[in-house]
Scaffold this motif. Structure first.
Motif, PDB file in Angstrom:
ATOM      1  N   SER A 171       1.064  -1.312   0.206  1.00  0.00           N
ATOM      2  CA  SER A 171       0.025   0.207  -0.114  1.00  0.00           C
ATOM      3  C   SER A 171       0.764   1.326   0.031  1.00  0.00           C
ATOM      4  O   SER A 171       0.621   2.194  -0.751  1.00  0.00           O
ATOM      5  N   LEU A 172       1.873   1.511   0.682  1.00  0.00           N
ATOM      6  CA  LEU A 172       2.847   2.431   0.832  1.00  0.00           C
ATOM      7  C   LEU A 172       3.447   2.686  -0.494  1.00  0.00           C
ATOM      8  O   LEU A 172       3.553   3.737  -1.085  1.00  0.00           O
ATOM      9  N   GLY A 173       3.985   1.362  -1.392  1.00  0.00           N
ATOM     10  CA  GLY A 173       4.344   1.565  -2.603  1.00  0.00           C
ATOM     11  C   GLY A 173       3.440   2.396  -3.606  1.00  0.00           C
ATOM     12  O   GLY A 173       3.563   3.426  -4.500  1.00  0.00           O
ATOM     13  N   PHE A 174       2.302   1.854  -3.540  1.00  0.00           N
ATOM     14  CA  PHE A 174       1.195   2.387  -4.457  1.00  0.00           C
ATOM     15  C   PHE A 174       0.755   4.028  -3.994  1.00  0.00           C
ATOM     16  O   PHE A 174       0.543   4.902  -4.767  1.00  0.00           O
ATOM     17  N   ALA A 175       0.947   4.253  -2.722  1.00  0.00           N
ATOM     18  CA  ALA A 175       0.605   5.472  -2.396  1.00  0.00           C
ATOM     19  C   ALA A 175       1.676   6.613  -2.490  1.00  0.00           C
ATOM     20  O   ALA A 175       1.374   7.632  -2.997  1.00  0.00           O
ATOM     21  N   TRP A 176       3.016   6.084  -2.808  1.00  0.00           N
ATOM     22  CA  TRP A 176       4.021   7.173  -3.007  1.00  0.00           C
ATOM     23  C   TRP A 176       3.720   7.404  -4.581  1.00  0.00           C
ATOM     24  O   TRP A 176       3.882   8.490  -5.106  1.00  0.00           O
ATOM     25  N   MET A 177       3.436   6.424  -5.533  1.00  0.00           N
ATOM     26  CA  MET A 177       3.150   6.609  -6.822  1.00  0.00           C
ATOM     27  C   MET A 177       1.917   7.675  -6.956  1.00  0.00           C
ATOM     28  O   MET A 177       1.972   8.607  -7.977  1.00  0.00           O
ATOM     29  N   LEU A 178       0.799   7.380  -6.403  1.00  0.00           N
ATOM     30  CA  LEU A 178      -0.262   7.979  -6.425  1.00  0.00           C
ATOM     31  C   LEU A 178      -0.313   9.399  -5.848  1.00  0.00           C
ATOM     32  O   LEU A 178      -0.865  10.509  -6.468  1.00  0.00           O
ATOM     33  N   ALA A 179       0.366   9.563  -4.606  1.00  0.00           N
ATOM     34  CA  ALA A 179       0.760  10.938  -4.139  1.00  0.00           C
ATOM     35  C   ALA A 179       1.391  11.930  -5.315  1.00  0.00           C
ATOM     36  O   ALA A 179       1.136  13.061  -5.406  1.00  0.00           O
ATOM     37  N   SER A 180       2.342  11.189  -5.863  1.00  0.00           N
ATOM     38  CA  SER A 180       3.051  12.041  -7.210  1.00  0.00           C
ATOM     39  C   SER A 180       2.196  12.207  -8.330  1.00  0.00           C
ATOM     40  O   SER A 180       1.922  13.509  -8.692  1.00  0.00           O
ATOM     41  N   LEU A 181       1.293  11.230  -8.793  1.00  0.00           N
ATOM     42  CA  LEU A 181       0.514  11.169  -9.812  1.00  0.00           C
ATOM     43  C   LEU A 181      -0.512  12.366  -9.604  1.00  0.00           C
ATOM     44  O   LEU A 181      -1.038  13.174 -10.423  1.00  0.00           O
ATOM     45  N   GLY A 182      -1.133  12.405  -8.349  1.00  0.00           N
ATOM     46  CA  GLY A 182      -2.197  13.449  -8.022  1.00  0.00           C
ATOM     47  C   GLY A 182      -1.858  14.710  -8.152  1.00  0.00           C
ATOM     48  O   GLY A 182      -2.740  15.530  -8.249  1.00  0.00           O
ATOM     49  N   VAL A 183      -0.394  15.090  -8.272  1.00  0.00           N
ATOM     50  CA  VAL A 183       0.041  16.556  -8.328  1.00  0.00           C
ATOM     51  C   VAL A 183      -0.332  16.975  -9.653  1.00  0.00           C
ATOM     52  O   VAL A 183      -0.654  17.856 -10.065  1.00  0.00           O
ATOM     53  N   LEU A 185      -1.493  14.762 -12.291  1.00  0.00           N
ATOM     54  CA  LEU A 185      -2.876  14.466 -12.872  1.00  0.00           C
ATOM     55  C   LEU A 185      -4.088  14.412 -11.757  1.00  0.00           C
ATOM     56  O   LEU A 185      -4.255  13.567 -11.054  1.00  0.00           O
ATOM     57  N   ARG A 186      -5.007  15.707 -11.907  1.00  0.00           N
ATOM     58  CA  ARG A 186      -5.811  15.687 -10.643  1.00  0.00           C
ATOM     59  C   ARG A 186      -7.027  14.797 -11.119  1.00  0.00           C
ATOM     60  O   ARG A 186      -7.584  14.538  -9.982  1.00  0.00           O
ATOM     61  N   ASP A 187      -6.954  14.317 -11.927  1.00  0.00           N
ATOM     62  CA  ASP A 187      -8.117  13.159 -12.293  1.00  0.00           C
ATOM     63  C   ASP A 187      -7.763  11.790 -11.493  1.00  0.00           C
ATOM     64  O   ASP A 187      -8.808  11.144 -11.466  1.00  0.00           O
ATOM     65  N   VAL A 188      -6.665  11.838 -11.242  1.00  0.00           N
ATOM     66  CA  VAL A 188      -6.363  10.612 -10.352  1.00  0.00           C
ATOM     67  C   VAL A 188      -6.965  10.363  -9.109  1.00  0.00           C
ATOM     68  O   VAL A 188      -7.627   9.435  -8.537  1.00  0.00           O
ATOM     69  N   THR A 268      10.091  12.342  -9.215  1.00  0.00           N
ATOM     70  CA  THR A 268       9.097  13.484  -9.552  1.00  0.00           C
ATOM     71  C   THR A 268       9.126  14.469  -8.796  1.00  0.00           C
ATOM     72  O   THR A 268       8.420  15.479  -9.033  1.00  0.00           O
ATOM     73  N   ARG A 269       9.451  14.602  -7.407  1.00  0.00           N
ATOM     74  CA  ARG A 269       9.037  15.459  -6.159  1.00  0.00           C
ATOM     75  C   ARG A 269       9.585  16.802  -6.677  1.00  0.00           C
ATOM     76  O   ARG A 269       8.991  17.845  -6.097  1.00  0.00           O
ATOM     77  N   LYS A 270      10.605  16.962  -7.611  1.00  0.00           N
ATOM     78  CA  LYS A 270      11.494  18.407  -7.688  1.00  0.00           C
ATOM     79  C   LYS A 270      10.419  19.025  -8.716  1.00  0.00           C
ATOM     80  O   LYS A 270      10.506  20.313  -8.725  1.00  0.00           O
ATOM     81  N   GLY A 271       9.310  18.642  -9.210  1.00  0.00           N
ATOM     82  CA  GLY A 271       8.356  19.175 -10.019  1.00  0.00           C
ATOM     83  C   GLY A 271       7.250  19.807  -9.115  1.00  0.00           C
ATOM     84  O   GLY A 271       6.398  20.277  -9.748  1.00  0.00           O
ATOM     85  N   PHE A 272       6.846  19.051  -7.999  1.00  0.00           N
ATOM     86  CA  PHE A 272       5.823  19.606  -7.389  1.00  0.00           C
ATOM     87  C   PHE A 272       5.786  20.950  -7.036  1.00  0.00           C
ATOM     88  O   PHE A 272       4.548  21.645  -7.163  1.00  0.00           O
ATOM     89  N   ALA A 273       6.897  21.657  -6.818  1.00  0.00           N
ATOM     90  CA  ALA A 273       6.615  23.139  -6.231  1.00  0.00           C
ATOM     91  C   ALA A 273       6.300  24.041  -7.848  1.00  0.00           C
ATOM     92  O   ALA A 273       5.630  24.874  -7.669  1.00  0.00           O
ATOM     93  N   ASP A 274       6.777  23.574  -8.724  1.00  0.00           N
ATOM     94  CA  ASP A 274       6.323  24.364 -10.053  1.00  0.00           C
ATOM     95  C   ASP A 274       4.923  23.872 -10.474  1.00  0.00           C
ATOM     96  O   ASP A 274       4.249  24.981 -10.883  1.00  0.00           O
ATOM     97  N   VAL A 275       4.324  22.770 -10.342  1.00  0.00           N
ATOM     98  CA  VAL A 275       2.985  22.603 -10.670  1.00  0.00           C
ATOM     99  C   VAL A 275       1.949  23.309  -9.428  1.00  0.00           C
ATOM    100  O   VAL A 275       1.218  23.946  -9.778  1.00  0.00           O
ATOM    101  N   LEU A 276       2.317  23.145  -8.171  1.00  0.00           N
ATOM    102  CA  LEU A 276       1.488  23.745  -7.083  1.00  0.00           C
ATOM    103  C   LEU A 276       1.644  25.129  -7.092  1.00  0.00           C
ATOM    104  O   LEU A 276       0.586  25.944  -6.639  1.00  0.00           O
TER     105      LEU A 276
END
Length: 276
Positions: A171-183, A185-188, A268-276
């Motif tokens: 579940s943690l593996g999926f959570a890390w992936m989805l947490a990134s994708l959610g930034v 791709l908001r449809d996730v 992918t986390r380095k792109g979080f600030a740019d998108v947010l």
């Protein structure tokens, strides 16, 4: 720390981050759990009432209306059905709570991304901690109900932490992936709830695998929840020992998926600030 610098991706770095930030994880998990019930009259008592109420509803619908049975005997009672059903609900609830929350983790904690140096990789772990609290509350309700109905507790229940551990890792593996994708791709966030609901009905939560035609059973076994649900029932209800070989294979697979999810998050986390 430069937020745009390459982040470590090894399992050693992950374990090191968890150890260094263990107190922060503990404090934020407690805040997450307490904050969820803040302002309600019953407070944390809801963590016990919610699973009980859902259990009553599902037991009535599937045992009285749909006449579902687990095949434990001709005299199978509703209490037996309820206990077996509850185990499946607990396992699915743990997985679904973590996965459903994951896509919004970064979005709802944007201030940690933009303004302060914060170990973002621990956010899914905090979510898992809160989910584990509710799982433990449900397990306590289950064991109390089992004792009331049967006047004893199965000694094999001591193995349940080992049964749930690989699911926690997965579940943690999926959570890390989805947490990134959610930034990005908001449809996730809008679709993942549908996915977890589908997984509930395509896993042996409300009916045993044996009720399906043989040609469909392999597809249900491919559901990552199926093996854990079956093993949880084995130790909590049927007083059987775990399938150690299957559990070992599941655990190794979970570690690989968790690491891949962590790598994706770190890359992918380095792109979080740019998108947010």
């Amino acid at each position: 720390m430069n937020p745009h610098a390459a982040q470590p991706i090894s399992l050693k770095s992950l374990l090191g981050s968890i150890w260094r930030n263990r107190q922060l994880i503990k404090q934020m998990t407690i805040r997450e759990v307490v904050g969820r019930y803040k302002g309600s009259a019953l407070g944390l008592l809801w963590s016990f009432l919610n699973p009980v109420l859902m259990l009553v509803v599902y037991t009535f619908v599937f045992s009285s209306i749909f006449k579902a049975r687990w095949g434990v005997g001709e005299e199978e009672s509703k209490t037996q059905f309820a206990v077996v059903l509850f185990v499946g609900m607990i396992v699915h609830g743990l997985f679904a709570e973590v996965i459903n929350r994951a896509p919004s983790l970064i979005l709802t904690n944007a201030n940690y991304v933009k303004k302060v140096v914060f170990p973002l990789e621990i956010l899914p772990i905090i979510g898992m901690g809160a989910a584990l609290f509710h799982t433990m509350a449900s397990l306590m309700v289950l064991l109390v109900a089992f004792f009331i109905f049967n006047n004893y507790l199965p000694w094999t229940a001591v193995f349940i932490p080992l049964i749930l551990l690989p699911l926690i890792i997965l579940s943690l593996g999926f959570a890390w992936m989805l947490a990134s994708l959610g930034v990005f791709l908001r449809d996730v966030g809008q679709t993942i709830g549908i996915v977890t609901t589908i997984m509930m009905f395509l896993s042996p939560v409300f009916y045993p695998v044996s009720t399906l035609p043989e040609e469909y059973q392999p597809w249900m076994m491919a559901n990552p929840l199926t093996f854990i649900i079956e093993q949880s029932r084995a130790v909590l209800v049927w007083q059987q020992l775990p399938d150690w070989q299957g559990l070992g294979i599941y655990t190794l697979s979970s570690i690989v998926i968790a690491w891949l999810g962590y790598v994706w998050f770190q890359k992918t986390r380095k792109g979080f600030a740019d998108v947010l």
